[in-house]
Design an enzyme around this catalytic site. Structure first.
Site, PDB file in Angstrom:
ATOM      1  CB  SER A  22      29.804  -2.808  47.357  1.00  0.00           C
ATOM      2  OG  SER A  22      29.402  -1.690  47.472  1.00  0.00           O
ATOM      3  NE  ARG A  45      35.618  -4.037  55.868  1.00  0.00           N
ATOM      4  CZ  ARG A  45      33.795  -3.002  55.713  1.00  0.00           C
ATOM      5  NH1 ARG A  45      34.854  -1.540  55.095  1.00  0.00           N
ATOM      6  NH2 ARG A  45      33.556  -3.204  56.313  1.00  0.00           N
ATOM      7  CG  HIS A  48      34.298  -2.524  49.654  1.00  0.00           C
ATOM      8  ND1 HIS A  48      34.969  -1.135  50.136  1.00  0.00           N
ATOM      9  CD2 HIS A  48      33.449  -1.981  48.895  1.00  0.00           C
ATOM     10  CE1 HIS A  48      33.373  -0.346  49.824  1.00  0.00           C
ATOM     11  NE2 HIS A  48      32.793  -0.545  49.270  1.00  0.00           N
TER      12      HIS A  48
END
Length: 236
Positions: A22, A45, A48
């Site tokens: 990812s 992040r 994400h």
């Protein structure tokens, strides 16, 4: 030796592979960006967590923010003060425990509610004041993802009452005072901050940013341990 963190990574190889894939997709789709090497893992992040590439650009950092967060974690035992329980619930307890971090939030405390009603303020304001009274803001990591009034009050506590958190992760979401609260925070120079400009934000993003900081701190810790082990072996 493992090339991944042992505490702040996914617990299975399959989970690690999905997360790493990812991140690779995000890196590829984001392309060039203006963030420093230590800032990008935090932004990545956050992307994400929401699959929203607008955080590449909306996320803003005080120049010393990442290092301040890492150092607060490496010192051990830093309080983590949140505006809402959702942040405390979303954070990985094993990851926090690795650095001796305890979470605190007071939004639903009866005394906070009663005082907010009596003074015609918000619970979030009174919760920040309670954290200050208890001495929890000094040297703390403060995460605000829901209540702009909490961030506005925190700025006042910093300016007027000398409170000095180690780092403020200020990402309240909303339409009333959310953007303005983050702009106020970003005007401060003597307390490091990470903010999302504009209306976007939320507790999920605060959790993502703090998890990224935990991973960066563990990587620093592991690198120091590896260097120390190598030096010891040379001496021996």
């Amino acid at each position: 030796m493992s090339t991944v963190n042992t505490v702040t990574e996914q617990l299975t190889r399959a989970g690690q592979a999905i997360e790493h894939d990812s991140f690779a997709i995000i890196d590829a789709e984001a392309g060039p960006h203006a963030y420093a090497a230590e800032q990008w893992p935090i932004v990545r992040r956050m992307i994400h967590a929401n699959a929203d590439f607008e955080f590449n650009g909306l996320t803003d950092f005080h120049p010393g923010a990442v290092e301040a967060g890492i150092q607060a974690l490496l010192r051990g035992g830093a309080p983590l003060v949140a505006d809402v329980e959702m942040i405390c619930s979303g954070l990985s307890q094993p990851r926090l425990a690795h650095f001796g971090v305890r979470t605190h939030q007071f939004i639903s405390d009866p005394d906070v509610i009663d005082t907010a009603k009596a003074q015609d303020t918000t619970r979030a304001v009174q919760a920040m004041r309670k954290a200050a009274r208890l001495g929890l803001l000094q040297g703390a990591i403060v995460g605000i993802g829901n209540a702009p009034t909490a961030l506005i009050e925190l700025v006042r506590l910093i300016r007027e009452e000398g409170q000095r958190p180690a780092l403020v992760v200020g990402m309240p979401v909303g339409f009333v005072s959310a953007a303005e609260s983050k702009d106020l925070m970003a005007m401060l120079q003597d307390v490091p901050w990470i903010v999302i400009r504009g209306r976007k934000g939320g507790s999920t993003l605060v959790v993502a940013a703090i998890h990224a900081l935990l991973a960066l701190a563990e990587a620093r810790q592991r690198a120091a341990h590896t260097a120390h082990t190598a030096q010891t072996a040379q001496v021996a």
